[in-house]
Scaffold this motif. Structure first.
Motif, PDB file in Angstrom:
ATOM      1  N   SER A  18      -2.761   0.208   8.790  1.00  0.00           N
ATOM      2  CA  SER A  18      -3.764   1.121   8.254  1.00  0.00           C
ATOM      3  C   SER A  18      -3.213   2.034   7.183  1.00  0.00           C
ATOM      4  O   SER A  18      -3.967   2.783   6.578  1.00  0.00           O
ATOM      5  CB  SER A  18      -4.364   1.965   9.388  1.00  0.00           C
ATOM      6  OG  SER A  18      -3.378   2.831   9.926  1.00  0.00           O
ATOM      7  N   THR A  20      -2.715   2.294   4.164  1.00  0.00           N
ATOM      8  CA  THR A  20      -3.052   1.749   2.843  1.00  0.00           C
ATOM      9  C   THR A  20      -3.902   2.737   2.073  1.00  0.00           C
ATOM     10  O   THR A  20      -4.440   3.697   2.632  1.00  0.00           O
ATOM     11  CB  THR A  20      -3.817   0.422   2.969  1.00  0.00           C
ATOM     12  OG1 THR A  20      -5.035   0.648   3.683  1.00  0.00           O
ATOM     13  CG2 THR A  20      -2.987  -0.633   3.675  1.00  0.00           C
ATOM     14  N   ARG A  22      -6.582   2.844  -1.759  1.00  0.00           N
ATOM     15  CA  ARG A  22      -7.423   1.996  -2.604  1.00  0.00           C
ATOM     16  C   ARG A  22      -7.378   2.480  -4.049  1.00  0.00           C
ATOM     17  O   ARG A  22      -7.442   3.679  -4.320  1.00  0.00           O
ATOM     18  CB  ARG A  22      -8.874   2.007  -2.101  1.00  0.00           C
ATOM     19  CG  ARG A  22      -9.084   1.251  -0.821  1.00  0.00           C
ATOM     20  CD  ARG A  22     -10.546   1.243  -0.416  1.00  0.00           C
ATOM     21  NE  ARG A  22     -11.001   2.590  -0.086  1.00  0.00           N
ATOM     22  CZ  ARG A  22     -10.894   3.133   1.143  1.00  0.00           C
ATOM     23  NH1 ARG A  22     -10.343   2.442   2.114  1.00  0.00           N
ATOM     24  NH2 ARG A  22     -11.336   4.356   1.372  1.00  0.00           N
ATOM     25  N   LYS A  24      -9.536   1.762  -7.576  1.00  0.00           N
ATOM     26  CA  LYS A  24     -10.828   1.211  -8.006  1.00  0.00           C
ATOM     27  C   LYS A  24     -11.155   1.733  -9.397  1.00  0.00           C
ATOM     28  O   LYS A  24     -10.517   2.662  -9.905  1.00  0.00           O
ATOM     29  CB  LYS A  24     -11.936   1.619  -7.037  1.00  0.00           C
ATOM     30  CG  LYS A  24     -12.109   3.126  -6.953  1.00  0.00           C
ATOM     31  CD  LYS A  24     -13.111   3.528  -5.908  1.00  0.00           C
ATOM     32  CE  LYS A  24     -13.208   5.062  -5.844  1.00  0.00           C
ATOM     33  NZ  LYS A  24     -14.179   5.504  -4.836  1.00  0.00           N
ATOM     34  N   GLU A  58      -6.793  -2.903  -2.457  1.00  0.00           N
ATOM     35  CA  GLU A  58      -6.035  -2.144  -1.473  1.00  0.00           C
ATOM     36  C   GLU A  58      -4.538  -2.287  -1.760  1.00  0.00           C
ATOM     37  O   GLU A  58      -4.049  -3.393  -2.033  1.00  0.00           O
ATOM     38  CB  GLU A  58      -6.350  -2.635  -0.060  1.00  0.00           C
ATOM     39  CG  GLU A  58      -7.760  -2.266   0.399  1.00  0.00           C
ATOM     40  CD  GLU A  58      -7.977  -2.588   1.863  1.00  0.00           C
ATOM     41  OE1 GLU A  58      -7.051  -3.145   2.484  1.00  0.00           O
ATOM     42  OE2 GLU A  58      -9.071  -2.275   2.378  1.00  0.00           O
ATOM     43  N   ASN A  86      -5.056   6.226   2.953  1.00  0.00           N
ATOM     44  CA  ASN A  86      -6.515   6.337   2.817  1.00  0.00           C
ATOM     45  C   ASN A  86      -6.954   7.069   1.541  1.00  0.00           C
ATOM     46  O   ASN A  86      -8.112   7.450   1.409  1.00  0.00           O
ATOM     47  CB  ASN A  86      -7.134   7.039   4.030  1.00  0.00           C
ATOM     48  CG  ASN A  86      -6.960   6.234   5.290  1.00  0.00           C
ATOM     49  OD1 ASN A  86      -7.097   5.012   5.282  1.00  0.00           O
ATOM     50  ND2 ASN A  86      -6.627   6.921   6.386  1.00  0.00           N
ATOM     51  N   ASP A  88      -8.172   7.414  -2.256  1.00  0.00           N
ATOM     52  CA  ASP A  88      -8.897   6.626  -3.262  1.00  0.00           C
ATOM     53  C   ASP A  88      -8.496   7.118  -4.646  1.00  0.00           C
ATOM     54  O   ASP A  88      -8.674   8.301  -4.974  1.00  0.00           O
ATOM     55  CB  ASP A  88     -10.404   6.770  -3.080  1.00  0.00           C
ATOM     56  CG  ASP A  88     -10.910   6.001  -1.878  1.00  0.00           C
ATOM     57  OD1 ASP A  88     -10.263   5.023  -1.502  1.00  0.00           O
ATOM     58  OD2 ASP A  88     -11.941   6.405  -1.303  1.00  0.00           O
ATOM     59  N   LYS A 252     -17.822   2.543  -0.780  1.00  0.00           N
ATOM     60  CA  LYS A 252     -18.177   1.197  -0.347  1.00  0.00           C
ATOM     61  C   LYS A 252     -19.654   0.895  -0.580  1.00  0.00           C
ATOM     62  O   LYS A 252     -20.041  -0.262  -0.757  1.00  0.00           O
ATOM     63  CB  LYS A 252     -17.828   1.019   1.143  1.00  0.00           C
ATOM     64  CG  LYS A 252     -16.334   0.861   1.414  1.00  0.00           C
ATOM     65  CD  LYS A 252     -16.070   0.604   2.882  1.00  0.00           C
ATOM     66  CE  LYS A 252     -14.616   0.285   3.141  1.00  0.00           C
ATOM     67  NZ  LYS A 252     -14.207  -1.012   2.559  1.00  0.00           N
ATOM     68  N   SER A 293     -14.946  -5.393   1.451  1.00  0.00           N
ATOM     69  CA  SER A 293     -13.500  -5.412   1.270  1.00  0.00           C
ATOM     70  C   SER A 293     -13.226  -5.796  -0.177  1.00  0.00           C
ATOM     71  O   SER A 293     -14.144  -5.951  -0.979  1.00  0.00           O
ATOM     72  CB  SER A 293     -12.849  -6.420   2.227  1.00  0.00           C
ATOM     73  OG  SER A 293     -13.210  -7.746   1.882  1.00  0.00           O
ATOM     74  N   THR A 294     -11.966  -5.971  -0.491  1.00  0.00           N
ATOM     75  CA  THR A 294     -11.632  -6.399  -1.839  1.00  0.00           C
ATOM     76  C   THR A 294     -12.064  -7.833  -2.106  1.00  0.00           C
ATOM     77  O   THR A 294     -12.119  -8.271  -3.247  1.00  0.00           O
ATOM     78  CB  THR A 294     -10.114  -6.275  -2.073  1.00  0.00           C
ATOM     79  OG1 THR A 294      -9.441  -7.038  -1.072  1.00  0.00           O
ATOM     80  CG2 THR A 294      -9.683  -4.822  -2.000  1.00  0.00           C
TER      81      THR A 294
END
Length: 818
Positions: A18, A20, A22, A24, A58, A86, A88, A252, A293-294
């Motif tokens: 977990s 990780t 992101r 974007k 991710e 977690n 972003d 999301k 998800s990705t």
């Protein structure tokens, strides 16, 4: 103890997994257009951008990670990040195409569409250019090869085809035209909500196998994937729209929803027919996206549209004839028309990117429409000579009546249609030069239709019989002894079901010939269908359509691209094509076939140190198993017998660029000739044989007043062969309507937008705010859509009185966006 150890190990693994974060964002080119299929890679994972340029990947947390962004047409971009668990991180790079070269050939960001022969239109232009029926179709009608003579309609004809021969996709989902629409003023709203649009691509012929089975054109629209909260309001005397979009905190979920309302009273009341007109056109559309998800993305597109068209004509006077012999038609009406259309549409789309070179798409949609068309209208007319003596007390009045008569029309038409389809598509990159695409689709159509429609015509007290009946009628000199029948009658109740299976496969390859590059696309479509009615089941039919495109970019100093495309474009019949003018459904109507051959040149250059592009195309289309038809306003009636052959050829050209710095404008020209041969009677002009076309879309601003912007939309089309009576044999009547000339202008005062900033406090909340004046039909041209045919019983003459479209109309428009 052993189990406890396993549980602790699993928990520890989950905690480690977990950790990780992101990354974007949206990738754009120098022109702020999204870039699709950019590869984003780390040492452990990878993804690609979608059609809107969006990506999400991710990455491990608490360590330095290198992320690379690569695309064959752009310079590579690399960043390093070190993110918390977690977290972003949003990164929106603008990728440059000015440095990256392949051999000696510079490839721009729009190279893929350029190679495919696709015209891309900026959504900003679509929203700003004025038109009586604004939107995508309003702009499409300015492009070469696209013809229309009805500003109230969203329908358009392409290179000799009719309105039913054009494919329209929204987010790769096919959308449909209403079934019972007879006139443009009934249409109200296009399916596409302009405020939600991200990309618009259009091809007038020779398109690839991945698009469906229609004979003329494809319009491919992509809706916007929201990245932040925004809201927009458009309001005018013709209606308005409200659009809201936003994203969830974890990014999301995202949604964009638009509401539209349209009222055509302002336009219809400018026509010659005085009426009580109460239209209500409204719809709600929503696009909901979920990034699971990705690798997995889901979306839902929904639409509910309700059109209520209530029309009560009162009177009309049309002057025609010559200066020396003016004639007038005076009509008094009684009765009304009540039409209603309720459409519901829903579609689910899922994209699975299981690695950077392979992608699957799953799409399913349901379309349901309930339409009714009820009217009883009595028209009592007087045809007379007008006093043309200037200074006379009766100047301009009818002083001598040549004939009187009446017309009673009646309809009780109902239609209920349900269309369901499901498909899967695949995209596979075999290597950097080769890609393969394929798709499979099932579609079921269930249509219930009742037609009760008739027309009675009276001329000077004598009822005119059906002209198709083989009886002599020379009233009033001899009594008529034939059967009593209405002038026109159509009655039928049909329950029709159609099952279709479709599939395609295509291969894309890029190679080199010496120092020049070439691209080859070859593909094939297959389509199987069977029609079932309450009376009989049609036979199973099959259509096979191979297609090919070849483009080459020589290693020249000038930036030129040459393209050749062609193939077979078959159109299996939809419900309208199965039903003839008497409302009888023919289940064994065959697919119409069109063989395309297109040669084109794409030349990009600079003039006045600004970018320009000249695209020219020559085309030839040979058609067999043609299902001939007649057009009345926008209503098409088919013969449903496949007993004709046809051809179309022409030349199109479009020059676009920055005629004014910072704005895109274009000039287009088209020449077309299309003829058909029905039952070996000889070639005659098809109903869409509109020989010459000129279009101009122009944007400007005042240097001394940069807040004031000007927009022009000019279209000239030569007349259509649509002036014949609807009952007539087209081989006996080949009249043409007058040329169609249309000029719409918009004057906009911009308080704030991307190019005009403002420090005023009350404008800080707005990203765009403008107020404008629009003038439709700037030069007040009289454009005719059809002719009303009136008989003079004494001289046995027939007069074609033109039914004119809208006159000059003024509109006020407000645009506000947060």
């Amino acid at each position: 103890m052993k189990k406890l150890f396993v549980y602790i190990a699993l928990l520890f693994g989950a905690l480690v997994f977990s950790q990780t974060a992101r990354v974007k964002g949206v990738l754009l080119d120098e022109f702020n257009s999204p870039i699709e299929n950019v590869t984003i890679k780390t040492n452990q994972t990878g993804t690609v951008t979608d059609a809107t340029g969006f990506y999400m990947i991710e990455v491990p947390a608490n360590e330095e990670i290198t992320i690379s962004y690569t695309h064959v047409s752009f310079k590579k971009t690399v960043i390093k990040v070190n993110l918390k668990p977690n977290e972003d991180f949003e990164f929106n790079p603008v990728m440059s195409s000015k440095i990256e070269q392949i051999g000696e050939v510079i490839v721009t960001g729009n190279s893929k569409k350029r190679i495919e022969g696709v015209t891309s239109i900026d959504p900003v232009i679509i929203r700003k250019i004025p038109g009586a029926n604004p939107g995508i179709e309003n702009i499409i009608k300015t492009l070469p090869g696209v013809y229309s003579n009805n500003e109230l309609s969203t329908s358009y004809a392409v290179r000799g085809g009719n309105y039913d021969e054009n494919l329209v996709y929204v987010n790769e989902i096919e959308v449909y035209r209403p079934f019972l629409i007879r006139s443009g003023q009934q249409e109200g709203l296009s399916f596409t909500n302009t405020e939600m649009v991200q990309n618009v691509d259009f091809s007038a012929g020779g398109f690839q196998s991945k698009y469906g089975d229609k004979m003329s054109s494809v319009l491919d629209i992509t809706y916007r994937n929201p990245k932040r909260f925004r809201a927009g309001l458009d309001a005018s005397l013709l209606g308005g729209s409200l659009t809201v979009e936003g994203v969830s905190k974890n990014t999301k979920w995202s949604n964009i929803t638009g509401f539209r309302y349209r009222d055509n009273s302002l336009l219809v009341n400018s026509q010659e027919t005085e009426s009580n007109f109460r239209p209500r056109f409204m719809d709600v559309q929503t696009l909901l996206n979920y990034n699971a998800s990705t690798k997995w993305q889901w979306s839902f597109l929904g639409n509910i549209s309700q059109n209520k068209y209530h029309y009560q004509p009162l009177s009309r006077q049309t002057n025609f004839g010559t200066v020396n012999e003016p004639i007038a038609l005076l009509v008094v009406y009684d009765g009304q028309e009540k039409d209603e259309y309720l459409t519901m549409f829903g579609a689910i789309k899922s994209v699975y990117q299981y690695n950077e070179k392979n992608k699957l798409k799953f799409i399913s949609s349901v379309y349901h429409t309930k339409e009714q068309e009820y009217y009883d209208i009595l028209a009592q007319y007087r045809l007379g000579e007008v006093d043309a003596n200037i200074g006379s007390d009766t100047f301009g009045d009818v002083v001598y009546t040549r004939g009187v008569g009446g017309q009673l029309t009646h309809a009780r038409n109902d239609l209920d249609a349900l269309i369901f389809n499901a498909e899967v598509k695949g995209f596979h990159e075999l290597n950097k030069n080769t890609q393969v695409e394929w798709g499979l689709k099932y579609q079921h159509e269930d249509i219930r239709d009742r037609v009760v429609e008739w027309e009675v015509i009276d001329s000077a007290g004598f009822s005119l019989p059906n002209p198709l009946l083989d009886y002599v009628n020379d009233q009033p000199y001899n009594p008529y002894i034939g059967p009593l029948a209405p002038f026109f009658s159509s009655r039928g109740t049909n329950f029709t079901k159609v099952n279709r299976f479709q599939g395609y496969a295509q291969w894309n390859y890029r190679g080199e010939i010496g120092s020049s590059q070439y691209w080859l696309n070859a593909g094939v479509r297959a389509h199987s269908w069977q029609v079932q009615t309450q009376i009989e089941n049609g036979k199973a039919q099959f259509a096979f359509s191979p297609r090919v495109q070849f483009a080459i970019k020589p290693d020249w100093e000038k930036d030129m691209l040459f393209r050749v495309s062609g193939g077979v474009y078959q159109q299996p019949p939809f419900y309208r094509e199965l039903r003839d003018s008497s409302a009888t459904v023919h289940p064994n109507v065959k697919a119409q076939k069109s063989y395309h051959f297109v040669v084109s040149n794409d030349y990009s250059f600079k003039m006045w140190s600004r970018p320009f592009k000249l695209v020219s195309e020559a085309y030839y289309k040979m058609m067999t198993d043609v299902n001939v038809y007649t057009i009345d306003n926008v209503r098409i009636r088919y013969k449903a017998d496949n007993n004709a052959e046809a051809y179309a050829y022409g030349f199109d050209a479009r020059l676009n660029g920055e005629f004014v710095p910072g704005t895109e404008s274009w000039f287009s020209f088209g020449y077309l000739k299309t003829e058909e041969n029905y039952n070996n009677k000889g070639n005659i002009a098809r109903p869409t044989d509109q020989r010459l076309k000129f279009g101009l879309l122009f944007q400007d601003y005042m240097p001394n007043l940069p807040n004031v912007k000007v927009y022009l939309n000019l279209v000239y089309n030569t007349g259509l062969p649509g002036g014949s009576p609807s009952y007539a044999d087209p081989y006996d009547y080949q009249f043409r309507l007058k040329d169609y000339r249309r000029a719409d202008a918009g004057f906009l005062y911009v308080f704030k937008d991307e190019s005009i900033k403002s420090s005023k406090n009350w404008l800080r909340s707005f990203s765009e705010l403008s107020l404008g004046l629009e003038i439709f039909n700037l030069f007040n041209n009289q454009n005719a859509i059809t002719n009303t045919w009136v008989r003079d019983v004494y001289t046995k003459s027939q007069y074609g009185i033109p039914n004119y479209m809208t006159t000059r109309v003024f509109n006020v428009k407000l645009v506000a966006r947060l």
